[in-house]
Structures are given as C-alpha cells and as structure tokens.
Design a protein around this motif. Sequence first.
Motif, PDB file in Angstrom:
ATOM      1  N   SER A 177      -8.219  39.730  -8.599  1.00 15.92           N
ATOM      2  CA  SER A 177      -7.775  39.362  -9.940  1.00 15.92           C
ATOM      3  C   SER A 177      -8.905  38.669 -10.701  1.00 15.92           C
ATOM      4  O   SER A 177      -8.771  37.521 -11.126  1.00 15.92           O
ATOM      5  N   PRO A 178     -10.014  39.366 -10.907  1.00 18.75           N
ATOM      6  CA  PRO A 178     -11.198  38.696 -11.449  1.00 18.75           C
ATOM      7  C   PRO A 178     -11.055  38.175 -12.877  1.00 18.75           C
ATOM      8  O   PRO A 178     -11.326  37.001 -13.146  1.00 18.75           O
ATOM      9  N   VAL A 179     -10.623  39.036 -13.800  1.00 26.29           N
ATOM     10  CA  VAL A 179     -10.564  38.606 -15.200  1.00 26.29           C
ATOM     11  C   VAL A 179      -9.487  37.544 -15.400  1.00 26.29           C
ATOM     12  O   VAL A 179      -9.706  36.529 -16.076  1.00 26.29           O
ATOM     13  N   SER A 180      -8.323  37.758 -14.820  1.00 27.18           N
ATOM     14  CA  SER A 180      -7.231  36.803 -15.000  1.00 27.18           C
ATOM     15  C   SER A 180      -7.534  35.461 -14.345  1.00 27.18           C
ATOM     16  O   SER A 180      -7.046  34.419 -14.793  1.00 27.18           O
ATOM     17  N   THR A 181      -8.368  35.454 -13.293  1.00 26.21           N
ATOM     18  CA  THR A 181      -8.807  34.193 -12.701  1.00 26.21           C
ATOM     19  C   THR A 181      -9.656  33.404 -13.686  1.00 26.21           C
ATOM     20  O   THR A 181      -9.447  32.201 -13.892  1.00 26.21           O
ATOM     21  N   LEU A 182     -10.603  34.073 -14.320  1.00 24.76           N
ATOM     22  CA  LEU A 182     -11.446  33.397 -15.304  1.00 24.76           C
ATOM     23  C   LEU A 182     -10.623  32.938 -16.502  1.00 24.76           C
ATOM     24  O   LEU A 182     -10.895  31.882 -17.091  1.00 24.76           O
ATOM     25  N   MET A 183      -9.623  33.730 -16.872  1.00 22.20           N
ATOM     26  CA  MET A 183      -8.742  33.323 -17.969  1.00 22.20           C
ATOM     27  C   MET A 183      -7.976  32.054 -17.613  1.00 22.20           C
ATOM     28  O   MET A 183      -7.830  31.143 -18.445  1.00 22.20           O
ATOM     29  N   GLU A 184      -7.480  31.972 -16.392  1.00 25.44           N
ATOM     30  CA  GLU A 184      -6.734  30.784 -15.982  1.00 25.44           C
ATOM     31  C   GLU A 184      -7.629  29.552 -15.972  1.00 25.44           C
ATOM     32  O   GLU A 184      -7.222  28.470 -16.416  1.00 25.44           O
ATOM     33  N   LEU A 185      -8.855  29.709 -15.500  1.00 24.66           N
ATOM     34  CA  LEU A 185      -9.787  28.588 -15.506  1.00 24.66           C
ATOM     35  C   LEU A 185     -10.110  28.140 -16.925  1.00 24.66           C
ATOM     36  O   LEU A 185     -10.235  26.934 -17.200  1.00 24.66           O
ATOM     37  N   GLU A 186     -10.231  29.092 -17.838  1.00 19.09           N
ATOM     38  CA  GLU A 186     -10.482  28.743 -19.233  1.00 19.09           C
ATOM     39  C   GLU A 186      -9.297  27.979 -19.821  1.00 19.09           C
ATOM     40  O   GLU A 186      -9.470  27.015 -20.584  1.00 19.09           O
ATOM     41  N   LEU A 187      -8.082  28.389 -19.480  1.00 22.18           N
ATOM     42  CA  LEU A 187      -6.890  27.688 -19.968  1.00 22.18           C
ATOM     43  C   LEU A 187      -6.838  26.256 -19.444  1.00 22.18           C
ATOM     44  O   LEU A 187      -6.433  25.335 -20.166  1.00 22.18           O
ATOM     45  N   ILE A 188      -7.252  26.047 -18.201  1.00 25.64           N
ATOM     46  CA  ILE A 188      -7.285  24.696 -17.637  1.00 25.64           C
ATOM     47  C   ILE A 188      -8.206  23.810 -18.460  1.00 25.64           C
ATOM     48  O   ILE A 188      -7.849  22.686 -18.844  1.00 25.64           O
ATOM     49  N   HIS A 189      -9.397  24.307 -18.766  1.00 22.02           N
ATOM     50  CA  HIS A 189     -10.348  23.510 -19.540  1.00 22.02           C
ATOM     51  C   HIS A 189      -9.865  23.311 -20.973  1.00 22.02           C
ATOM     52  O   HIS A 189     -10.119  22.264 -21.587  1.00 22.02           O
ATOM     53  N   LYS A 190      -9.157  24.292 -21.497  1.00 19.70           N
ATOM     54  CA  LYS A 190      -8.625  24.177 -22.853  1.00 19.70           C
ATOM     55  C   LYS A 190      -7.593  23.047 -22.927  1.00 19.70           C
ATOM     56  O   LYS A 190      -7.602  22.232 -23.850  1.00 19.70           O
ATOM     57  N   LEU A 191      -6.706  23.005 -21.950  1.00 19.41           N
ATOM     58  CA  LEU A 191      -5.694  21.941 -21.925  1.00 19.41           C
ATOM     59  C   LEU A 191      -6.341  20.583 -21.670  1.00 19.41           C
ATOM     60  O   LEU A 191      -5.935  19.580 -22.263  1.00 19.41           O
ATOM     61  N   ALA A 192      -7.330  20.553 -20.785  1.00 22.50           N
ATOM     62  CA  ALA A 192      -8.001  19.291 -20.484  1.00 22.50           C
ATOM     63  C   ALA A 192      -8.594  18.680 -21.751  1.00 22.50           C
ATOM     64  O   ALA A 192      -8.490  17.470 -21.990  1.00 22.50           O
ATOM     65  N   ALA A 193      -9.197  19.523 -22.582  1.00 23.77           N
ATOM     66  CA  ALA A 193      -9.780  19.031 -23.833  1.00 23.77           C
ATOM     67  C   ALA A 193      -8.695  18.501 -24.760  1.00 23.77           C
ATOM     68  O   ALA A 193      -8.866  17.456 -25.407  1.00 23.77           O
ATOM     69  N   SER A 197      -1.739  34.193 -16.711  1.00 28.38           N
ATOM     70  CA  SER A 197      -2.850  33.781 -17.568  1.00 28.38           C
ATOM     71  C   SER A 197      -3.149  34.805 -18.651  1.00 28.38           C
ATOM     72  O   SER A 197      -3.562  34.435 -19.757  1.00 28.38           O
ATOM     73  N   LEU A 198      -2.927  36.089 -18.381  1.00 25.96           N
ATOM     74  CA  LEU A 198      -3.285  37.131 -19.351  1.00 25.96           C
ATOM     75  C   LEU A 198      -2.487  36.977 -20.640  1.00 25.96           C
ATOM     76  O   LEU A 198      -3.056  36.902 -21.737  1.00 25.96           O
ATOM     77  N   LYS A 199      -1.159  36.947 -20.534  1.00 30.34           N
ATOM     78  CA  LYS A 199      -0.331  36.848 -21.744  1.00 30.34           C
ATOM     79  C   LYS A 199      -0.581  35.531 -22.475  1.00 30.34           C
ATOM     80  O   LYS A 199      -0.530  35.467 -23.706  1.00 30.34           O
ATOM     81  N   THR A 200      -0.870  34.462 -21.703  1.00 28.24           N
ATOM     82  CA  THR A 200      -1.117  33.158 -22.312  1.00 28.24           C
ATOM     83  C   THR A 200      -2.453  33.150 -23.040  1.00 28.24           C
ATOM     84  O   THR A 200      -2.552  32.711 -24.194  1.00 28.24           O
ATOM     85  N   TRP A 201      -3.479  33.629 -22.375  1.00 30.32           N
ATOM     86  CA  TRP A 201      -4.813  33.672 -22.975  1.00 30.32           C
ATOM     87  C   TRP A 201      -4.823  34.560 -24.214  1.00 30.32           C
ATOM     88  O   TRP A 201      -5.381  34.192 -25.254  1.00 30.32           O
ATOM     89  N   LEU A 202      -4.188  35.728 -24.122  1.00 24.87           N
ATOM     90  CA  LEU A 202      -4.155  36.643 -25.267  1.00 24.87           C
ATOM     91  C   LEU A 202      -3.453  36.005 -26.470  1.00 24.87           C
ATOM     92  O   LEU A 202      -3.896  36.152 -27.613  1.00 24.87           O
ATOM     93  N   THR A 203      -2.350  35.310 -26.210  1.00 19.66           N
ATOM     94  CA  THR A 203      -1.619  34.689 -27.311  1.00 19.66           C
ATOM     95  C   THR A 203      -2.440  33.596 -27.976  1.00 19.66           C
ATOM     96  O   THR A 203      -2.503  33.506 -29.211  1.00 19.66           O
TER      97      THR A 203
END
Length: 539
Positions: free
Chosen positions: A165-181, A411-417
């Motif tokens: 799950s390569p792309v969705s893994t990176l998307m989930e990590l990006e969402l983590i940093h987005k929320l942290a900020a 993560s996909l549907k969340t990141w896309l939205t």
Amino acid sequence: MLQFAESSLAVDGVVALVSPGNEKSLRCFGKLMDQAGTTTSQLGKSHCLVKNFREPTRAGGGVFLGACRLASDYLVALCDDPQGACANFVPPDQLRAQIDLSIGEAPLASPRQLLPILESYLRFMPKTNHVAFANQLYGGTTVAGVVGELFAAVTNTSMSTYEISPVSTLMELELIHKLAAAIGWRECPTVDGIMCSGGSNANFLGMLCARQQAQPQCKESGLSGTTPLSAFVSDQAHYSFEKAALQLGLGIRAIYKVKSDDYGRMRADALEEAVQQSEKKGERPFFVCATAGTTVLGAFDPVPAIAEVANRHRLWLHVDGAWGAPVLLSGKHRTLLAGSELADSVTWDFHKFMSVPAIATMFVTRHGEVLHDGCSLQSQSVNYLLHQDNADAARYDLGRKSLACGRRVDSLKTWLTWKLLGDRGYAAAVERAMELAQTLALMVTAEPTLELLEQPAYLNVCFRARCPPGCDDANAFTLRLRDRLVRGGRHLVNYGYVRCGSVAALRYVCTNFALRDADLRAFLNEVLDAARATQAAAL
C-alpha cells in the motif's frame, strides 16, 4: 509530494457533493464510472471477475457499470429534488418481507440479479447526503470522498505494509503531519498517529497509550498485582471511554464521570476533587479526557484548566475531538479548542464535519514512541508480514503501530477530500456552519411555540416544541413529535437530554456543506406541522 493547498480546488464552484448546481459534477462522476469499467477489460477476458464487470445488462455496460450508474443517478436525484424525502422508514418485519435477504446454497444465475437488490437498498436507506438529514453528527460528502472509496475498493489492499500500500501509506503519513500542525505540534519531532475504525477506537488508543505510559509492565504481565488505575471524563463525554476501560480490563468502575457546568463543560475544580478522591482510595489516576464538541450540546471542555490538573497529577491528557476538532482549521473559531497543543493525544473524525465518507478517523499523539510501544510486538510470530530486513520498514510499515493486522485504506478518500477543499475550503465551511447554527437558534427563538433550550456553542442546536395545554409530560411529547418526523421521512433529526438529563431536546446539527438558510426554515416548518399533528392526535 503529497501536499495540501491552502485554497480549495474548484469543482463547478461547489464543494458539496449534493447541492444545487452540482449535477454536472455528478454526471461527470458517472462518466468516470464508464471509463473505469472500460479499463477493466484490459485485465483479461478469461478472468471470471472481469467477465462479471463486462457482462451486458439492462442498466448498460455491465454489472459494475450498472451499479455505478445506480449510484450516480441516486446522487443526481438528490440534487434535482433537494426538498424531497430523506428517509423511507419501514418497520423491520415489514422491510424483511419486502426484500429477500436469504442466501441460498446455489450461486445466482447471473450477477445481473444483484441490481434489483441494490435498487431496493438505495430505496430504503436514509439519504445521509440530503440536506434534510441531521440525525447523526455527519451528513453530506464530496465527489472526492466517494471516488476515494471506489478506488480503495478497486485496489483492495491493506495498510499493514508499505509494499502492498505504498501511495496510501504516504497519504496517511501526510495526514498525520497535517493534523499535528493544526493541533499545534508542528515543531514536535515525536508526533505519530494511526487511522482507525472510528472515534471509539481512537479513544481506546488514547487510553491504551496512557496505560502504557503509567504501567508499561502491563503489556507483558497484565494487570495482576498492579495498583488499580482510574480515568476521568466529563459526565457529557462519549460512552466509548467506558468501553475502553472494559476492553483494557480496568473495569467500567475505573471511569470517574466528572461534573460539568450549566453549559456542558467539564469543571476543572470537580476534576481536581475527583482525582484526589481516587488517590485517597489507593488508586493510580492515569488518564483524563477533555471533550471537544459533546454529542448533544456541542460543548468544549476547557483544555488549559484541565491540563493544569493533568500536569499536577501526571495524567495523560487526551482530547476527544471526533466532532469538534475541525474548529482548529478556522482562524476565527479555533479558540473554542484553545490549549489543544497541551494534549498528549487527540481523536479526530474526518467523516463527521469534514464530509469524508464514513468511517475515517485518526488517532494522533505527540508521544509516538508510546503508541509504538503500546501496540507493537517483538514476537517472531509477526515476521511473516512485518519483516525486519527492510531499512525503511520501521518508518513505513504502519502495521507495526496498529492493533489491527488487516486495516482498510481510509487515507485515500480523506486525502483526496482535503486536497479538493484545501485549508481555506474547510475554514470557510466551519465558519458558514457556525453562522447557520446561530441562524437556526434565532429562528427557533422567533417562534412562540418553540423553545431554545441552550444557546449553541458549536453546530448543535437543542430545542423543543412547547408542551400544549393539557399535556403533562413535555418529554413524552417531544419523543412523539420526533417519531412523527422519522416516520414522515422528510426530515431526520435526533434527540438527546439536556439540563442534567431532565429535558428531552430535538438536536439539530449543521454539518452538511450544502445547507442553506432556506433548508433550516423548511425544517422548522416541518417541526411546527409535526407538533400540531402530535397535539391533535393526543386529543
């Protein structure tokens, strides 16, 4: 790079999936389904699944395309008729008689036989994307979210390792940093998190991390022989904390329900008193939750004051922001959750106000090492999946910090939205929804036969129809009125109890991005009609 923009991407000038003027986007979505069906033919005609995708049907183009067309037409119909019914309530026994839900021994003669069942499914399911749906703390979605769900199903993988799950893994990590900020942890190097199946599970992870920090030996040897632990939540908090105590083996009695004030907010002085009471009983206080947006009133607990008590007694401070955390995306309203950076962990539901299809939840903490220690295993039994010979495994194989082995791609549907709307899109949505809640409160106040029970602090508006002459049970009248609304099907609104649990209230939530003032007026007219009908039926 998987980054978000501050401004939203324009989709026909409309961010909501179901809103006037968005029919073109939905019809484009239908064309996308056609293209997706065409692409499947490239996978090979000999595969039975692909044959099912390509088999001609009366819906046109194949079973897959027929089902997608049903979904597209369903959503377009919501745009074409925004004032139509949002529910078709049928009692369980009657519904069971109308749909054949049996599963036979023999396979179906053709996948085409599934289409009528799907049509029935859509006919009887509440239209949660409809502007008249205000029954839960979610409503409405976006084209990006729906497409994300589709592609997650099409690719059909798990979030356990990066290699599957390569792309969705990176998307989930990006969402983590987005929320942290957004929370205020931008400079914290140990932030981490995990997407999980709902706010209840995220709250459970918060309590698990707290126990891991307080009594790390429990991971290996259990609770036997340890000092009893105690946790603290407000008397308005979500019931999931009692279930978390049950799952962790602490017992429901380990949960202290702290008194709230007249506005539904936890009282810091009452928290201090409850913690001291627990300590006198020989217990080890270890966890406190501040709720950001309670389920009925939408109240926000005072995080800074609670944090002072938590620091004094070495409690893990968790913020349940399942409903209210998105205020952090608005510069105008983020003060409702002032002190969020003081939390040790946060629950954030994307599928509630942020209009991502359910379920999409993130648990995030500034103590990533505690999350890993609490959830990971060093046993050889995991080596078949979580291999140790990959240098990037510790960082990118998210299954190491997850209690679940198989975990769906949320993560996909969340990141896309979020990519579609951008930070500014969400900020505008929060601010507009807050305005709508105040507008509805004013509308209620202006009606002599309605009573506003509490001034809205967030997106929840609690009110009731005044009990008519001769009625000696106001709560029973409210519940009968609400039942009439449900069975009528034009509007769905839930109810709860306010004023120390003594008063039943209709609870309306302004969560659909397509909601307008006119929709609020239509809802109140329906309530007034239902109140008159309920009164007449009692005579």
